[in-house]
Motif scaffolding. Structure first.
Motif, PDB file in Angstrom:
ATOM      1  N   VAL A  97     -10.142   4.466 -10.550  1.00  0.00           N
ATOM      2  CA  VAL A  97      -8.716   3.684 -10.026  1.00  0.00           C
ATOM      3  C   VAL A  97      -8.991   2.275  -9.893  1.00  0.00           C
ATOM      4  O   VAL A  97     -10.046   1.728  -9.263  1.00  0.00           O
ATOM      5  N   PRO A  98      -8.394   1.541 -10.710  1.00  0.00           N
ATOM      6  CA  PRO A  98      -8.949   0.041 -10.454  1.00  0.00           C
ATOM      7  C   PRO A  98      -8.393  -0.682  -9.421  1.00  0.00           C
ATOM      8  O   PRO A  98      -7.492  -0.435  -8.476  1.00  0.00           O
ATOM      9  N   ALA A  99      -9.531  -1.491  -8.752  1.00  0.00           N
ATOM     10  CA  ALA A  99      -9.215  -2.123  -7.566  1.00  0.00           C
ATOM     11  C   ALA A  99      -9.060  -3.526  -7.886  1.00  0.00           C
ATOM     12  O   ALA A  99      -9.094  -4.010  -9.080  1.00  0.00           O
ATOM     13  N   SER A 100      -9.499  -4.449  -7.031  1.00  0.00           N
ATOM     14  CA  SER A 100      -9.415  -5.942  -7.309  1.00  0.00           C
ATOM     15  C   SER A 100     -10.666  -6.652  -7.841  1.00  0.00           C
ATOM     16  O   SER A 100     -11.543  -5.695  -7.803  1.00  0.00           O
ATOM     17  N   ASP A 314      -7.821  -4.270   7.136  1.00  0.00           N
ATOM     18  CA  ASP A 314      -7.003  -4.151   5.730  1.00  0.00           C
ATOM     19  C   ASP A 314      -6.810  -5.461   5.346  1.00  0.00           C
ATOM     20  O   ASP A 314      -6.062  -6.278   5.940  1.00  0.00           O
ATOM     21  N   ARG A 315      -7.082  -5.434   4.136  1.00  0.00           N
ATOM     22  CA  ARG A 315      -6.726  -6.778   3.310  1.00  0.00           C
ATOM     23  C   ARG A 315      -5.904  -6.492   2.367  1.00  0.00           C
ATOM     24  O   ARG A 315      -6.304  -5.992   1.279  1.00  0.00           O
ATOM     25  N   PRO A 316      -4.586  -6.612   2.146  1.00  0.00           N
ATOM     26  CA  PRO A 316      -3.623  -6.338   1.091  1.00  0.00           C
ATOM     27  C   PRO A 316      -3.993  -7.103  -0.069  1.00  0.00           C
ATOM     28  O   PRO A 316      -4.535  -8.133  -0.045  1.00  0.00           O
ATOM     29  N   ALA A 317      -4.023  -6.441  -1.314  1.00  0.00           N
ATOM     30  CA  ALA A 317      -4.317  -6.901  -2.467  1.00  0.00           C
ATOM     31  C   ALA A 317      -3.081  -6.698  -3.677  1.00  0.00           C
ATOM     32  O   ALA A 317      -2.441  -5.607  -3.561  1.00  0.00           O
ATOM     33  N   ARG A 318      -3.082  -7.632  -4.443  1.00  0.00           N
ATOM     34  CA  ARG A 318      -1.959  -7.259  -5.379  1.00  0.00           C
ATOM     35  C   ARG A 318      -2.127  -6.434  -6.443  1.00  0.00           C
ATOM     36  O   ARG A 318      -3.504  -6.569  -7.094  1.00  0.00           O
ATOM     37  N   ASP A 319      -1.257  -5.661  -6.903  1.00  0.00           N
ATOM     38  CA  ASP A 319      -1.236  -5.034  -8.198  1.00  0.00           C
ATOM     39  C   ASP A 319      -1.467  -5.780  -9.449  1.00  0.00           C
ATOM     40  O   ASP A 319      -0.919  -7.169  -9.271  1.00  0.00           O
ATOM     41  N   ASN A 320      -1.955  -5.548 -10.525  1.00  0.00           N
ATOM     42  CA  ASN A 320      -1.889  -6.104 -11.726  1.00  0.00           C
ATOM     43  C   ASN A 320      -0.550  -6.278 -12.138  1.00  0.00           C
ATOM     44  O   ASN A 320       0.371  -5.312 -12.168  1.00  0.00           O
ATOM     45  N   PRO A 321       0.124  -7.517 -12.079  1.00  0.00           N
ATOM     46  CA  PRO A 321       1.543  -7.909 -12.388  1.00  0.00           C
ATOM     47  C   PRO A 321       2.226  -7.061 -13.600  1.00  0.00           C
ATOM     48  O   PRO A 321       3.308  -7.024 -13.648  1.00  0.00           O
ATOM     49  N   ALA A 322       1.417  -6.660 -14.541  1.00  0.00           N
ATOM     50  CA  ALA A 322       1.876  -6.321 -15.666  1.00  0.00           C
ATOM     51  C   ALA A 322       2.262  -4.816 -15.697  1.00  0.00           C
ATOM     52  O   ALA A 322       2.722  -4.136 -16.549  1.00  0.00           O
ATOM     53  N   CYS A 323       1.452  -4.273 -14.665  1.00  0.00           N
ATOM     54  CA  CYS A 323       1.565  -2.800 -14.403  1.00  0.00           C
ATOM     55  C   CYS A 323       2.668  -2.233 -13.750  1.00  0.00           C
ATOM     56  O   CYS A 323       3.114  -3.090 -12.536  1.00  0.00           O
ATOM     57  N   GLU A 324       3.485  -1.469 -14.003  1.00  0.00           N
ATOM     58  CA  GLU A 324       4.775  -0.898 -13.642  1.00  0.00           C
ATOM     59  C   GLU A 324       4.629   0.105 -12.723  1.00  0.00           C
ATOM     60  O   GLU A 324       5.491   0.782 -12.328  1.00  0.00           O
TER      61      GLU A 324
END
Ligand code: SF4
Length: 379
Positions: A97-100, A314-324
């Motif tokens: 699973v892709p992480a940051s 917990d450090r929130p991280a953003r999903d890849n913006p192109a991923c739906e």
């Protein structure tokens, strides 16, 4: 194979499909969410969508534990695994699973972190017993189905005084997520307006039974039919949901009587109650923060809680913006709506969790070639 072949019989499937077509009112439209990723795979694998009339639509739900785990939790697991003298044990599904920052557990392992794939929580416990000089952390994920074995491992660790064993708990709960979808979906997405009924989870329901879904019927007027994972199970559940809608009923019914008892599995529920307590809120990929939807170790087992032991933050991280993935997990989009589907993102080169997990909707659509479902939905 006994108890599988009978539920995959093509002749019977065509008969049930004819019944669905007969009973579905052509003047009405029916939209049912299959909460569970196991159902999503059965629907894709057996082409169930192709057997349904155009006015009966299935909406994929968020019932894939690997898919809904937010990137921040995977980042935290990687930071933990990078500690010297620590071994992180987890199920294989999570490794890719892709992480940051382009990382994943697999890449962290390649870079030298001691991350080991296990088949059960008890495997992790055995590693802790065999290697007392290492801190062994079990990265626990899953719905109510996998929480009891994690609980058992914690109880055994306490009984054996295995002080080097702990759990990074990411178990989540199904009914609060269903409530959240009915209460909080953004306008135009698969919430109360769009979901007319649920195909209820199979394995989860073997543990929790039928009663925890009663609020869907009583508070929201939405029927739930618990269904097994075979194609005839799913199709029969669709017939049962259509009948409820046609008759103006909204009840919790159990199609999967051969495995699900009304009260679920008492021993499994007792294990969960003994070891865990609900978190006030837990972050889901796609759904955001969902009240009382996650579990953590109860105070009496705090010594086995990796988050407390290692002061994890917990450090929130953003999903890849192109991923739906987020929209797909909310039932708002289909995999083929993502412009990366099948181009940049495939099971060999996954960009989002929905393409990695064996229960993910993108993996299901890709594996079984369900690309044309978008056309069906648009029509
Ligand atoms: S196809 Fe890949 S990038 Fe697109 S939503 Fe699915 S997992 Fe995310």
């Amino acid at each position: 194979m006994k108890h599988a072949d009978e539920y995959r019989d093509g002749r019977l499937a065509r008969a049930v499909a004819a019944r669905i077509a007969r009973e579905a009112d052509p003047a009405a439209s029916y939209r049912f969410m299959e909460f569970c990723g196991g159902h999503t795979h059965a629907i894709s694998r057996y082409g169930i969508v192709d057997l349904l009339p155009a006015n009966v639509r299935l909406i994929h739900g968020p019932g894939c534990p690997v898919c809904v785990l937010p990137i921040g939790r995977i980042d935290a697991a990687i930071r933990l695994a990078e500690r010297p003298s620590l071994t992180l044990c987890t199920y294989g599904d999570l490794m890719r699973v892709p992480a940051s920052r382009g990382m994943s557990l697999l890449r962290a392992k390649a870079a030298g972190a001691d991350i080991r794939v296990v088949y059960s929580s008890l495997d992790a416990l055995a590693i802790a017993a065999a290697e007392p000089d290492r801190d062994v952390v079990f990265l626990a994920i899953g719905f109510e189905t996998t929480a009891p074995p994690t609980a058992l491992a914690v109880r055994l660790a306490a009984a054996r005084k295995l002080a080097n064993f702990s759990v990074f708990c990411n178990h989540v709960l199904t009914p609060p997520a269903m409530r959240h979808m009915l209460e909080s979906a953004p306008p135009g997405e698969a919430g109360r307006d769009a979901i007319q009924g649920f195909i209820g989870p199979a394995h989860v329901s073997t543990v929790i039974g039928a009663e925890p879904y009663a609020f869907c019927a009583e508070e929201f007027g939405r029927p739930v039919v618990i269904a097994g994972f075979e194609p005839l199970d799913v199709m029969q559940a669709i017939v049962m949901l259509i009948r409820q809608i046609n008759e103006g009923r909204h009840e919790v019914e159990n199609q999967y009587g051969r495995a699900v008892r009304p009260g679920g599995n008492e021993r499994a529920r007792a294990e969960i109650a003994e070891v865990f307590e609900p978190r006030e809120a837990f972050e889901w990929r796609g759904l955001g923060s969902v009240p009382f939807s996650g579990l953590r170790l109860a105070e009496r087992y705090a010594a086995f809680d990796a988050e407390r032991r290692f002061a994890m933050v917990d450090r929130p991280a953003r999903d890849n913006p192109a991923c739906e993935c987020g929209a797909i997990l909310r039932g708002a989009k289909l995999p083929a709506d993502c412009k990366l589907f099948g181009t940049a993102c495939t099971p060999e080169t996954p960009i989002g969790s929905c393409m990695v997990s064996a229960e993910g909707a993108c993996a299901a659509h890709w594996t079984y070639g369900r690309f044309r479902d978008r056309v069906r939905r648009a029509s």
